[in-house]
Design a protein around this motif. Structure first.
Motif, PDB file in Angstrom:
ATOM      1  N   ALA A  11       0.567  -1.028   0.154  1.00 29.00           N
ATOM      2  CA  ALA A  11      -0.221  -0.320  -0.046  1.00 29.00           C
ATOM      3  C   ALA A  11       0.452   1.526  -0.256  1.00 29.00           C
ATOM      4  O   ALA A  11       0.357   2.400  -0.392  1.00 29.00           O
ATOM      5  CB  ALA A  11      -0.742  -0.329   1.282  1.00 29.00           C
ATOM      6  N   LEU A  12       2.046   0.858   0.001  1.00 27.82           N
ATOM      7  CA  LEU A  12       3.243   2.347   0.271  1.00 27.82           C
ATOM      8  C   LEU A  12       3.782   2.969  -0.667  1.00 27.82           C
ATOM      9  O   LEU A  12       4.485   3.209  -0.754  1.00 27.82           O
ATOM     10  CB  LEU A  12       3.980   2.247   1.447  1.00 27.82           C
ATOM     11  CG  LEU A  12       3.404   2.117   3.024  1.00 27.82           C
ATOM     12  CD1 LEU A  12       4.542   1.700   3.919  1.00 27.82           C
ATOM     13  CD2 LEU A  12       3.246   3.696   2.939  1.00 27.82           C
ATOM     14  N   ARG A  13       2.922   2.162  -1.711  1.00 28.06           N
ATOM     15  CA  ARG A  13       4.225   2.334  -3.047  1.00 28.06           C
ATOM     16  C   ARG A  13       4.321   3.397  -3.173  1.00 28.06           C
ATOM     17  O   ARG A  13       6.209   4.546  -4.099  1.00 28.06           O
ATOM     18  CB  ARG A  13       3.709   1.344  -4.371  1.00 28.06           C
ATOM     19  CG  ARG A  13       3.738   0.183  -3.737  1.00 28.06           C
ATOM     20  CD  ARG A  13       3.693  -1.144  -5.497  1.00 28.06           C
ATOM     21  NE  ARG A  13       3.614  -2.049  -5.193  1.00 28.06           N
ATOM     22  CZ  ARG A  13       4.330  -3.104  -5.142  1.00 28.06           C
ATOM     23  NH1 ARG A  13       5.901  -2.124  -5.845  1.00 28.06           N
ATOM     24  NH2 ARG A  13       4.879  -4.352  -5.403  1.00 28.06           N
ATOM     25  N   ALA A  14       3.032   3.749  -3.245  1.00 23.41           N
ATOM     26  CA  ALA A  14       3.839   5.606  -3.513  1.00 23.41           C
ATOM     27  C   ALA A  14       4.155   6.045  -2.388  1.00 23.41           C
ATOM     28  O   ALA A  14       5.207   7.508  -3.017  1.00 23.41           O
ATOM     29  CB  ALA A  14       2.126   6.208  -4.040  1.00 23.41           C
ATOM     30  N   ARG A  15       4.422   6.130  -1.544  1.00 25.56           N
ATOM     31  CA  ARG A  15       5.967   7.248   0.038  1.00 25.56           C
ATOM     32  C   ARG A  15       6.786   6.208  -0.570  1.00 25.56           C
ATOM     33  O   ARG A  15       7.598   6.587  -0.282  1.00 25.56           O
ATOM     34  CB  ARG A  15       4.906   6.602   0.667  1.00 25.56           C
ATOM     35  CG  ARG A  15       3.653   7.235   1.332  1.00 25.56           C
ATOM     36  CD  ARG A  15       3.455   8.322   1.936  1.00 25.56           C
ATOM     37  NE  ARG A  15       2.306   8.689   2.755  1.00 25.56           N
ATOM     38  CZ  ARG A  15       2.512   9.967   3.063  1.00 25.56           C
ATOM     39  NH1 ARG A  15       3.687  10.791   3.763  1.00 25.56           N
ATOM     40  NH2 ARG A  15       1.313  10.625   3.758  1.00 25.56           N
ATOM     41  N   ILE A  16       6.895   5.359  -0.703  1.00 29.66           N
ATOM     42  CA  ILE A  16       7.922   4.301  -1.692  1.00 29.66           C
ATOM     43  C   ILE A  16       8.745   5.199  -2.542  1.00 29.66           C
ATOM     44  O   ILE A  16      10.020   5.810  -3.017  1.00 29.66           O
ATOM     45  CB  ILE A  16       8.032   3.410  -2.068  1.00 29.66           C
ATOM     46  CG1 ILE A  16       8.173   2.213  -0.309  1.00 29.66           C
ATOM     47  CG2 ILE A  16       9.793   2.345  -2.218  1.00 29.66           C
ATOM     48  CD1 ILE A  16       8.051   0.690  -0.800  1.00 29.66           C
TER      49      ILE A  16
END
Length: 364
Positions: A264-269
């Protein structure tokens, strides 16, 4: 409203054995006489109000509500045998604190006209109802999975076998490629069914479990899969004792939660500020799953991602429900199943910017 002090109608009492058992309850409980004066207040009610039971004894319990007439009417109704049990919502007055919303349950006892008044903080009642839904949902999932697997496996074997025979037919060599597609998809569905059934098939290997060893294993696996721009923070309570459980299954459960968070954190990564927090705590005298435990493990898997989509918030533990494109929707279902096999449960609290999966397991 402030609670007022009136002349006491009964002396302060220490309470008999039938009173003292009430101290084991997490809910707020008072025993009152036929006039509504407090004869006994359990530990939870003492803590909520901010006064000892000796101070409270003899005072009208109605004075500790913003609308005292509601309790007075309830006591009158119980004394006149109009109702066996009376329920309503009210606000409990507390010293130096805001009033507490509670659900009041009043019933007569067999002890000389006494009445028991149980006060359930509305947030606690909501949590208990949510936990009950989770348990019922898990049971329904288990039956659904077993029935689904049975219905899929038998025809699936026949489809695969027919495709293999088709490959062997000399006159159907031009169809061999299509037969191979059928075999491949049949194998994929078989693997999906096997994953659904895995927690129910595998015999549990029970041993002493250190939850922080589980967390460290999960942390290493997640960082190996997402080596860049993802921080996995530790916030451990070193006082947590070991407990009996299946270490490998618990690793799988926590890993499913952590991988779910990382995906779920791909954008944050991509932005370079993705974070997962593994936080462990000990809870004392806690109630969940309609059981009270002296000690329990509380393990949080927290991420700073976009949150669970509103459309699936109430269904995230259902099998085959996923908020991620390409997700199979099994990770949370399997994690919940594993934790419930350890007499615990998983809850989720999610909003944009913070999703918290809380795992609760009883401790010895």
């Amino acid at each position: 409203m402030k609670a007022t002090t009136r002349p006491r109608t009964v002396p302060a009492v220490a309470g008999g054995p039938h009173y003292q058992a009430l101290d084991r309850l997490a809910t707020l409980v008072a025993v009152v006489d036929a006039g509504g004066a407090i004869r006994y207040a359990n530990n939870a009610l003492e803590d909520a109000v901010g006064l000892s039971r000796r101070t409270l004894a003899g005072l009208p319990l109605a004075d500790w509500f913003t609308e005292p007439n509601l309790l007075q009417n309830a006591v009158s109704g119980a004394n006149s045998h109009e109702y066996a049990v009376i329920r309503y919502d009210a606000w409990l007055v507390r010293l130096n604190n805001e009033p507490l919303p509670v659900h009041v349950v009043l019933a007569k006892t067999e002890h000389g006209g006494e009445l028991v008044v149980e006060l359930l903080p509305l947030e606690q009642q909501t949590r208990q109802e949510r936990e009950q839904r989770l348990l019922e949902q898990a049971h329904a999932n288990k039956e659904l999975i077993r029935n689904l697997a049975h219905e899929i496996k038998n025809p699936l074997g026949g489809i695969r076998g027919a495709a293999q025979l088709l490959q062997l037919e000399p006159d159907a060599r031009e169809l061999a490629e299509y037969a191979q597609v059928i075999i491949h998809e049949a194998d994929r569905l078989q693997a999906l069914v096997d994953r659904l059934l895995a927690p129910h098939r595998r015999a549990r290997v029970v041993d002493d479990v250190n939850i922080h060893e589980v967390c460290e294993r999960v942390r290493a696996l997640v960082l190996a899969e997402f080596p860049r721009a993802l921080r996995v923070q530790r916030d451990y309570d070193p006082s947590i004792p070991e407990f009996r459980g299946d270490r490998e299954q618990l690793i799988q459960a926590v890993l499913n939660l952590a991988q779910n968070a990382a995906q779920a954190l791909r954008a944050r990564i991509a932005a370079g500020d993705a974070e997962i927090v593994l936080r462990s705590r000990v809870l004392r005298q806690v109630t969940f799953g309609r059981q009270r435990y002296r000690l329990a493990l509380e393990l949080h898997v927290i991420d700073n991602g976009p949150g669970v989509p509103e459309a699936i918030k109430d269904r995230i533990f259902y099998p085959l429900v996923s908020g991620r494109e390409g997700g199979c929707g099994l990770g949370l279902t399997l994690a919940q199943t594993i934790v419930q096999q350890h007499h615990g449960l998983i809850e989720c609290d999610s909003a944009p910017g913070r999703t918290d999966f809380k795992l609760l397991i009883p401790l010895p």
